[in-house]
Design a protein around this motif. Structure first.
Motif, mmCIF file in Angstrom:
data_model
loop_
_atom_site.group_PDB
_atom_site.id
_atom_site.type_symbol
_atom_site.label_atom_id
_atom_site.label_comp_id
_atom_site.label_asym_id
_atom_site.label_seq_id
_atom_site.Cartn_x
_atom_site.Cartn_y
_atom_site.Cartn_z
ATOM 1 N N ASN A 265 0.558 -0.773 -0.201
ATOM 2 C CA ASN A 265 -0.242 -0.201 0.231
ATOM 3 C C ASN A 265 0.702 1.028 -0.016
ATOM 4 O O ASN A 265 1.288 1.394 0.977
ATOM 5 C CB ASN A 265 -1.033 0.301 1.219
ATOM 6 C CG ASN A 265 -1.911 1.248 1.367
ATOM 7 O OD1 ASN A 265 -1.594 2.558 0.699
ATOM 8 N ND2 ASN A 265 -2.841 0.774 1.472
ATOM 9 N N MET A 266 0.875 1.744 -1.158
ATOM 10 C CA MET A 266 1.732 2.790 -0.950
ATOM 11 C C MET A 266 1.538 4.665 -0.596
ATOM 12 O O MET A 266 2.537 5.112 -0.068
ATOM 13 C CB MET A 266 1.705 3.350 -2.805
ATOM 14 C CG MET A 266 2.708 1.994 -3.557
ATOM 15 S SD MET A 266 4.106 1.861 -2.957
ATOM 16 C CE MET A 266 5.145 2.706 -3.480
ATOM 17 N N GLU A 267 0.055 4.405 -0.343
ATOM 18 C CA GLU A 267 -0.493 5.565 0.432
ATOM 19 C C GLU A 267 0.294 5.182 2.207
ATOM 20 O O GLU A 267 0.537 6.411 2.005
ATOM 21 C CB GLU A 267 -1.925 5.412 -0.133
ATOM 22 C CG GLU A 267 -1.860 5.756 -0.792
ATOM 23 C CD GLU A 267 -3.524 6.421 -1.410
ATOM 24 O OE1 GLU A 267 -4.531 5.785 0.240
ATOM 25 O OE2 GLU A 267 -4.278 6.478 -2.161
ATOM 26 N N LYS A 268 -0.039 4.456 2.606
ATOM 27 C CA LYS A 268 0.837 4.269 3.731
ATOM 28 C C LYS A 268 1.436 3.730 3.963
ATOM 29 O O LYS A 268 2.508 4.066 5.251
ATOM 30 C CB LYS A 268 -0.507 3.084 4.384
ATOM 31 C CG LYS A 268 -2.157 3.345 4.512
ATOM 32 C CD LYS A 268 -3.079 2.752 5.019
ATOM 33 C CE LYS A 268 -4.565 2.612 4.941
ATOM 34 N NZ LYS A 268 -5.221 2.202 5.679
ATOM 35 N N THR A 269 2.485 3.123 3.369
ATOM 36 C CA THR A 269 4.517 2.383 3.486
ATOM 37 C C THR A 269 5.130 4.200 3.499
ATOM 38 O O THR A 269 4.829 4.919 2.284
ATOM 39 C CB THR A 269 4.294 1.586 2.480
ATOM 40 O OG1 THR A 269 3.783 0.704 2.473
ATOM 41 C CG2 THR A 269 5.988 1.649 2.566
ATOM 42 N N GLU A 270 5.868 4.142 4.074
ATOM 43 C CA GLU A 270 6.703 5.572 4.169
ATOM 44 C C GLU A 270 7.926 5.600 5.165
ATOM 45 O O GLU A 270 7.779 4.277 5.636
ATOM 46 C CB GLU A 270 5.637 6.691 5.490
ATOM 47 C CG GLU A 270 5.501 6.787 6.463
ATOM 48 C CD GLU A 270 4.562 7.890 6.926
ATOM 49 O OE1 GLU A 270 4.732 8.543 6.439
ATOM 50 O OE2 GLU A 270 3.776 7.326 8.131
ATOM 51 N N ALA A 271 8.885 6.555 4.198
ATOM 52 C CA ALA A 271 10.039 6.707 5.667
ATOM 53 C C ALA A 271 9.908 7.862 5.632
ATOM 54 O O ALA A 271 9.440 8.671 5.431
ATOM 55 C CB ALA A 271 11.338 6.465 4.059
ATOM 56 N N ARG A 272 10.365 7.394 7.444
ATOM 57 C CA ARG A 272 10.566 9.034 7.962
ATOM 58 C C ARG A 272 11.194 8.757 9.005
ATOM 59 O O ARG A 272 11.589 7.852 9.626
ATOM 60 C CB ARG A 272 8.729 8.833 8.672
ATOM 61 C CG ARG A 272 8.167 7.974 9.499
ATOM 62 C CD ARG A 272 6.609 8.023 9.831
ATOM 63 N NE ARG A 272 7.111 8.845 11.118
ATOM 64 C CZ ARG A 272 6.407 10.568 11.511
ATOM 65 N NH1 ARG A 272 4.944 9.621 10.824
ATOM 66 N NH2 ARG A 272 6.029 10.524 12.215
ATOM 67 N N THR A 273 10.431 9.722 10.024
ATOM 68 C CA THR A 273 11.384 9.911 11.541
ATOM 69 C C THR A 273 10.626 8.591 12.398
ATOM 70 O O THR A 273 9.943 8.656 12.512
ATOM 71 C CB THR A 273 11.698 11.330 12.194
ATOM 72 O OG1 THR A 273 10.244 11.785 12.188
ATOM 73 C CG2 THR A 273 12.712 11.756 10.968
ATOM 74 N N THR A 274 11.506 8.319 13.388
ATOM 75 C CA THR A 274 10.797 7.127 14.727
ATOM 76 C C THR A 274 9.948 7.512 15.116
ATOM 77 O O THR A 274 8.880 7.618 15.144
ATOM 78 C CB THR A 274 12.237 6.514 15.322
ATOM 79 O OG1 THR A 274 12.399 7.271 15.526
ATOM 80 C CG2 THR A 274 13.074 5.578 14.290
ATOM 81 N N ILE A 275 10.210 9.224 15.361
ATOM 82 C CA ILE A 275 9.162 9.952 16.635
ATOM 83 C C ILE A 275 7.584 10.066 16.022
ATOM 84 O O ILE A 275 7.940 11.082 14.301
ATOM 85 C CB ILE A 275 10.009 11.552 16.990
ATOM 86 C CG1 ILE A 275 10.748 10.946 18.034
ATOM 87 C CG2 ILE A 275 8.684 11.775 17.906
ATOM 88 C CD1 ILE A 275 11.851 11.949 18.281
ATOM 89 N N GLY A 276 6.867 9.919 17.172
ATOM 90 C CA GLY A 276 5.616 9.997 15.646
ATOM 91 C C GLY A 276 5.166 9.010 15.111
ATOM 92 O O GLY A 276 4.091 9.167 14.462
ATOM 93 N N SER A 277 5.915 7.950 14.580
ATOM 94 C CA SER A 277 5.569 6.548 14.162
ATOM 95 C C SER A 277 5.177 5.869 14.797
ATOM 96 O O SER A 277 5.063 6.451 16.121
ATOM 97 C CB SER A 277 6.639 5.896 14.052
ATOM 98 O OG SER A 277 7.443 5.802 14.500
ATOM 99 N N SER A 278 4.112 4.692 14.351
ATOM 100 C CA SER A 278 3.359 4.073 15.176
ATOM 101 C C SER A 278 3.647 2.337 15.030
ATOM 102 O O SER A 278 4.734 2.660 13.612
ATOM 103 C CB SER A 278 1.708 4.844 14.486
ATOM 104 O OG SER A 278 2.020 6.029 14.961
ATOM 105 N N PHE A 279 2.851 1.887 15.238
ATOM 106 C CA PHE A 279 3.429 0.266 15.258
ATOM 107 C C PHE A 279 2.947 -0.517 16.439
ATOM 108 O O PHE A 279 2.704 -0.360 17.895
ATOM 109 C CB PHE A 279 5.358 0.022 15.722
ATOM 110 C CG PHE A 279 5.176 -1.836 15.739
ATOM 111 C CD1 PHE A 279 4.550 -2.480 13.790
ATOM 112 C CD2 PHE A 279 6.387 -2.219 16.200
ATOM 113 C CE1 PHE A 279 5.357 -3.227 13.668
ATOM 114 C CE2 PHE A 279 6.457 -4.161 15.895
ATOM 115 C CZ PHE A 279 5.825 -3.907 14.397
ATOM 116 N N LEU A 280 1.993 -1.050 16.467
ATOM 117 C CA LEU A 280 1.197 -1.935 16.341
ATOM 118 C C LEU A 280 -0.024 -1.588 17.925
ATOM 119 O O LEU A 280 -0.421 -1.353 18.853
ATOM 120 C CB LEU A 280 2.453 -3.081 17.482
ATOM 121 C CG LEU A 280 3.037 -3.882 16.190
ATOM 122 C CD1 LEU A 280 3.462 -5.011 17.417
ATOM 123 C CD2 LEU A 280 1.743 -4.926 15.369
#
Length: 458
Positions: A265-280
């Motif tokens: 899913n190209m709309e939701k896949t991103e390369a970014r800083t870890t701060i502010g990112s989400s997981f589970l």
């Protein structure tokens, strides 16, 4: 394989899978997991009676490669983002057979799985996956590739999956049965649809098959020396620079789409800083530093859902007793805190604790109904230090429930709501207890040496 007129197992593995002991364990596990009926409408409570009458014939069919699993029932589960998750609910007998297969296949495939894969594996959890992600961040990996696979469980390539299975499993009977389950089809509103790809969520076998399918992806990342963590189809890859994260994102997408035949899913896949990112379900709010993990909190939509669910459970017009309301609340709050306990949400939990008690006081005011009953109950619970206030009350007949609930804290103390007789779980105290346990577990898991002096966790 046949011996005379009787089909016999091809291997010891299949023999054990179909053994009375393994089947009894499978039935017990399926019953503990509950679940709804499949297309045959058989309930879980009926399975033991059904198997006592039919298991000999079913076992013979499995060994003769003549057993045909029934199509799974299509069920749509609403997602937080407004979409739906498609489930395929097998009939109870097929859930039992799948569970029996998992019990013998899991130990066989477990050694082939990656150390950095955490989903649906014995002794591993989402908690471990989030801790590993935080560990990477504390080591200086401040960029992440957050990968989102589009409808992964519905797009698994059957030929590739069977090839991956054949690399480890040599038993022809079990292999054939796995293939039959992949091809059993889906039934929705009386209409049958063949399954040419995918391994529908809903049965015991699907999680194991998903890990088998994604293991080559894990091994590829390991071969490249990348820092990653995967839980089922949720995968994060960590890097130390923005450039590296963008480069890794592009190469990983090519591998998944070209080699694994999956859709990203190209709309939701991103390369970014870890701060502010989400997981589970967690959002990371700091990176930490060597020897100290950073902070995280539940995603905003998870906090919104928590409050909405509590509001629904404590609606004053539900028409159920306060005991039932609090039992349901305690169950929901305990489950939520057990999952999100590692979050740094002290102030949030304090405010929520106060808000929940106010909701309960409002509910009690509604249930007590009459002025006489309300006066009696306030007189029963009121502290001696508040008696002078109680004697001045003139609103016993008022039905301005929410407004009055703010004032009722003077007469229905927190100790009454969270202790005898109502025994509501205090969300803050529960979070504090579980959060401290998680902090200690983090230190133990990361082999941190604690100094020999007294301290408390904030």
């Amino acid at each position: 394989m046949r011996e005379g007129n009787q089909a016999i197992p091809n291997s010891k593995l299949c023999e054990y899978m179909l053994s009375p002991y393994n089947m009894r364990v499978a039935v017990g596990n399926v019953k503990r997991n509950h679940g709804s009926a499949g297309i045959d409408k058989m309930e879980i409570e009926e399975i033991e009676s059904y198997m006592s009458k039919n298991w000999a014939q079913i076992k013979e069919q499995i060994l003769a490669h003549k057993y045909k699993p029934q199509p799974v029932k299509r069920v749509e589960i609403p997602k937080d983002n407004g979409g739906v998750r498609l489930l395929g609910v097998p009939c109870v007998i097929d859930r039992v057979i799948q569970q029996a297969m998992v019990q013998v296949l899991q130990p066989l495939f477990e050694p082939t799985f990656s150390e950095y894969s955490y989903g649906f594996r014995p002794g591993r959890s989402a908690e471990d996956a989030v801790r590993k992600a935080q560990e990477y961040m504390s080591e200086g990996y401040k960029y992440v590739v957050d990968l989102d696979l589009s409808k992964f469980f519905d797009t698994v390539n059957h030929d590739m999956l069977m090839d991956f299975i054949d690399r480890t499993l040599k038993d022809k009977d079990i292999r054939r049965l796995i293939y039959d389950y992949l091809k059993c089809g889906v039934m929705k509103d009386g209409s049958f649809t063949a399954t040419e790809e995918g391994t529908p969520q809903g049965g015991p076998l699907s999680p194991l098959l998903s890990n088998i399918y994604l293991t080559p992806y894990d091994k590829e990342l390991e071969k490249r020396g990348l820092k990653f963590v995967r839980y089922a189809d949720d995968s994060n890859v960590f890097t130390k620079s923005s450039y590296a994260s963008r480069r890794v994102k592009d190469s990983v997408i090519r591998f998944l789409e070209n080699k694994m035949k999956l859709k990203v899913n190209m709309e939701k896949t991103e390369a970014r800083t870890t701060i502010g990112s989400s997981f589970l379900g967690f959002t990371f709010t700091s990176n930490g530093k060597p020897g100290q993990l950073g902070y995280c909190k539940p995603k905003e939509k998870k906090l919104t859902k928590l409050k909405a669910t509590i509001r629904e459970l404590t609606k004053r017009n539900r028409g159920v007793s306060i005991e039932i309301v609090i039992k349901q609340l305690n169950s929901y709050i305990t489950g939520w805190i057990n999952y999100y306990a590692r979050s740094n949400i002290s102030e949030y939990c304090i405010k929520m604790s106060m808000w929940i008690r106010r909701r309960i006081r409002q509910y009690l005011w509604k249930q007590w109904k009459t002025p006489g009953r309300r006066k009696e109950m306030l007189d029963k619970y009121c502290l001696k230090t508040q008696r002078f206030r109680l004697n001045k009350i003139r609103f016993y007949s008022s039905n301005r429930y929410w407004a009055i609930s703010a004032y009722l804290g003077n007469f229905i103390p927190d100790a009454v709501i969270n202790g005898e007789p109502y025994e509501l779980e205090d969300i803050y105290k529960l979070w504090k207890k579980k959060h401290d346990e998680r902090r200690i577990a983090d230190y133990n898991a990361l082999n941190f040496v604690q100094k020999e002096f007294d301290f408390t966790f904030s």
